[in-house]
Design a protein around this motif. Structure first.
Motif, PDB file in Angstrom:
ATOM      1  N   LYS A  95      -5.612   3.012  -7.510  1.00 57.43           N
ATOM      2  CA  LYS A  95      -4.853   3.570  -6.390  1.00 57.43           C
ATOM      3  C   LYS A  95      -4.880   2.671  -5.154  1.00 57.43           C
ATOM      4  CE  LYS A  95      -3.690   7.963  -7.435  1.00 57.43           C
ATOM      5  NZ  LYS A  95      -2.509   8.664  -6.964  1.00 57.43           N
ATOM      6  N   CYS A  96      -5.945   1.877  -5.027  1.00 58.43           N
ATOM      7  CA  CYS A  96      -6.121   1.089  -3.798  1.00 58.43           C
ATOM      8  C   CYS A  96      -5.839  -0.388  -3.966  1.00 58.43           C
ATOM      9  CB  CYS A  96      -7.537   1.273  -3.254  1.00 58.43           C
ATOM     10  SG  CYS A  96      -7.845   2.950  -2.688  1.00 58.43           S
ATOM     11  N   ASP A  97      -5.597  -0.826  -5.190  1.00 58.08           N
ATOM     12  CA  ASP A  97      -5.344  -2.246  -5.414  1.00 58.08           C
ATOM     13  C   ASP A  97      -3.960  -2.603  -4.866  1.00 58.08           C
ATOM     14  OD1 ASP A  97      -6.086  -4.726  -6.171  1.00 58.08           O
ATOM     15  OD2 ASP A  97      -5.595  -4.476  -8.286  1.00 58.08           O
ATOM     16  N   LYS A  98      -3.867  -3.778  -4.253  1.00 57.35           N
ATOM     17  CA  LYS A  98      -2.574  -4.207  -3.721  1.00 57.35           C
ATOM     18  C   LYS A  98      -1.609  -4.460  -4.871  1.00 57.35           C
ATOM     19  CE  LYS A  98      -4.074  -7.899  -1.574  1.00 57.35           C
ATOM     20  NZ  LYS A  98      -5.540  -7.996  -1.708  1.00 57.35           N
ATOM     21  N   PRO A  99      -0.360  -4.031  -4.752  1.00 55.65           N
ATOM     22  CA  PRO A  99       0.615  -4.375  -5.788  1.00 55.65           C
ATOM     23  C   PRO A  99       0.829  -5.889  -5.819  1.00 55.65           C
ATOM     24  CG  PRO A  99       1.695  -3.309  -3.934  1.00 55.65           C
ATOM     25  CD  PRO A  99       0.220  -3.256  -3.666  1.00 55.65           C
ATOM     26  N   SER A 100       1.108  -6.404  -6.999  1.00 55.30           N
ATOM     27  CA  SER A 100       1.216  -7.860  -7.112  1.00 55.30           C
ATOM     28  C   SER A 100       2.475  -8.411  -6.444  1.00 55.30           C
ATOM     29  CB  SER A 100       1.168  -8.275  -8.578  1.00 55.30           C
ATOM     30  OG  SER A 100       2.051  -7.467  -9.319  1.00 55.30           O
ATOM     31  N   HIS A 101       3.497  -7.589  -6.339  1.00 57.07           N
ATOM     32  CA  HIS A 101       4.717  -8.050  -5.652  1.00 57.07           C
ATOM     33  C   HIS A 101       4.778  -7.386  -4.284  1.00 57.07           C
ATOM     34  CE1 HIS A 101       5.804  -9.413  -9.601  1.00 57.07           C
ATOM     35  NE2 HIS A 101       5.622  -8.185 -10.056  1.00 57.07           N
ATOM     36  N   ASP A 102       4.528  -8.181  -3.244  1.00 57.98           N
ATOM     37  CA  ASP A 102       4.432  -7.581  -1.927  1.00 57.98           C
ATOM     38  C   ASP A 102       5.756  -7.049  -1.394  1.00 57.98           C
ATOM     39  OD1 ASP A 102       1.580  -9.130  -0.251  1.00 57.98           O
ATOM     40  OD2 ASP A 102       1.792  -7.324  -1.466  1.00 57.98           O
ATOM     41  N   ASP A 103       6.865  -7.499  -1.986  1.00 57.47           N
ATOM     42  CA  ASP A 103       8.149  -6.964  -1.536  1.00 57.47           C
ATOM     43  C   ASP A 103       8.337  -5.524  -2.035  1.00 57.47           C
ATOM     44  OD1 ASP A 103       8.153  -8.206  -4.048  1.00 57.47           O
ATOM     45  OD2 ASP A 103      10.343  -8.304  -4.083  1.00 57.47           O
ATOM     46  N   LEU A 104       7.551  -5.142  -3.030  1.00 54.05           N
ATOM     47  CA  LEU A 104       7.587  -3.762  -3.510  1.00 54.05           C
ATOM     48  C   LEU A 104       6.913  -2.884  -2.472  1.00 54.05           C
ATOM     49  CD1 LEU A 104       6.566  -3.693  -7.275  1.00 54.05           C
ATOM     50  CD2 LEU A 104       8.542  -2.591  -6.249  1.00 54.05           C
ATOM     51  N   LYS A 105       7.649  -1.948  -1.922  1.00 55.67           N
ATOM     52  CA  LYS A 105       7.041  -1.047  -0.948  1.00 55.67           C
ATOM     53  C   LYS A 105       6.361   0.100  -1.696  1.00 55.67           C
ATOM     54  CE  LYS A 105       7.769  -2.166   3.440  1.00 55.67           C
ATOM     55  NZ  LYS A 105       6.677  -2.285   4.407  1.00 55.67           N
ATOM     56  N   VAL A 106       5.215  -0.178  -2.249  1.00 57.03           N
ATOM     57  CA  VAL A 106       4.469   0.868  -2.937  1.00 57.03           C
ATOM     58  C   VAL A 106       3.712   1.663  -1.889  1.00 57.03           C
ATOM     59  CG1 VAL A 106       2.634   1.341  -4.594  1.00 57.03           C
ATOM     60  CG2 VAL A 106       4.276  -0.486  -5.030  1.00 57.03           C
ATOM     61  N   ASP A 107       3.863   2.968  -1.923  1.00 62.08           N
ATOM     62  CA  ASP A 107       3.181   3.783  -0.922  1.00 62.08           C
ATOM     63  C   ASP A 107       1.676   3.751  -1.121  1.00 62.08           C
ATOM     64  OD1 ASP A 107       5.238   4.654   0.699  1.00 62.08           O
ATOM     65  OD2 ASP A 107       5.762   6.297  -0.657  1.00 62.08           O
ATOM     66  N   PRO A 108       0.954   3.583  -0.015  1.00 64.76           N
ATOM     67  CA  PRO A 108      -0.504   3.641  -0.126  1.00 64.76           C
ATOM     68  C   PRO A 108      -0.923   5.083  -0.436  1.00 64.76           C
ATOM     69  CG  PRO A 108       0.157   3.481   2.175  1.00 64.76           C
ATOM     70  CD  PRO A 108       1.404   3.359   1.350  1.00 64.76           C
ATOM     71  N   PRO A 109      -2.162   5.282  -0.842  1.00 67.04           N
ATOM     72  CA  PRO A 109      -2.622   6.651  -1.085  1.00 67.04           C
ATOM     73  C   PRO A 109      -2.458   7.517   0.167  1.00 67.04           C
ATOM     74  CG  PRO A 109      -4.225   5.039  -1.885  1.00 67.04           C
ATOM     75  CD  PRO A 109      -3.193   4.287  -1.114  1.00 67.04           C
ATOM     76  N   THR A 110      -2.374   8.820  -0.036  1.00 66.72           N
ATOM     77  CA  THR A 110      -2.277   9.751   1.095  1.00 66.72           C
ATOM     78  C   THR A 110      -3.595   9.765   1.857  1.00 66.72           C
ATOM     79  OG1 THR A 110      -3.150  11.618  -0.154  1.00 66.72           O
ATOM     80  CG2 THR A 110      -0.746  11.272  -0.239  1.00 66.72           C
ATOM     81  N   ASN A 111      -3.591  10.324   3.062  1.00 69.39           N
ATOM     82  CA  ASN A 111      -4.852  10.362   3.801  1.00 69.39           C
ATOM     83  C   ASN A 111      -5.892  11.230   3.090  1.00 69.39           C
ATOM     84  OD1 ASN A 111      -3.730  12.815   4.583  1.00 69.39           O
ATOM     85  ND2 ASN A 111      -3.392  12.182   6.699  1.00 69.39           N
TER      86      ASN A 111
END
Length: 130
Positions: A95-111
């Motif tokens: 859940k916390c690993d950075k996506p490999s393609h930074d142009d992908l706007k993957v939502d970070p985990p919720t608070n």
């Protein structure tokens, strides 16, 4: 874009990362992304410390800069660890690993997720490393 820089006191990196994660976990998208990154780094610091404590050895040099998946595969497999805990560590990482393609706007985990990951890691540290 890079998150804010902060000083890491090398003797207690886990606490530095967790504290930084806690400061940002309720924030904006960007702050949550930063918090997730800090949690991932805390996770890696925890696994390295856990390995050293359980094995009674120094951390092998080739693992000093390794990511969680390498640590999980190569280090955690050498020491005793509860499979449920290991599963939780893997969930936190995924859940916390950075996506490999930074142009992908993957939502970070919720608070709420970030908060629960922080709690989990702090509990594991208290249980095994204190």
């Amino acid at each position: 874009s890079e998150g804010p820089k902060f000083e890491v006191k090398s003797n207690n990196r886990f606490d530095d990362y967790i504290n930084q994660a806690q400061r940002n976990h309720n924030g904006s998208w960007e702050q949550r992304k930063n918090s997730a990154n800090m949690i991932r780094q805390a996770l890696e610091a925890y696994v390295k410390e856990y390995y050293c404590k359980k094995s009674g050895e120094e951390l092998p040099n080739q693992f000093k800069d390794k990511s969680f998946s390498a640590l999980d595969e190569k280090l955690l497999s050498r020491v005793e660890i509860d499979s449920d805990e290991r599963g939780k560590l893997r969930v936190i990482n995924s859940k916390c690993d950075k996506p490999s393609h930074d142009d992908l706007k993957v939502d970070p985990p919720t608070n709420q997720e970030l908060h629960s990951f922080i709690d989990m890691l702090k509990n594991f540290k208290t249980k095994h490393l204190n």
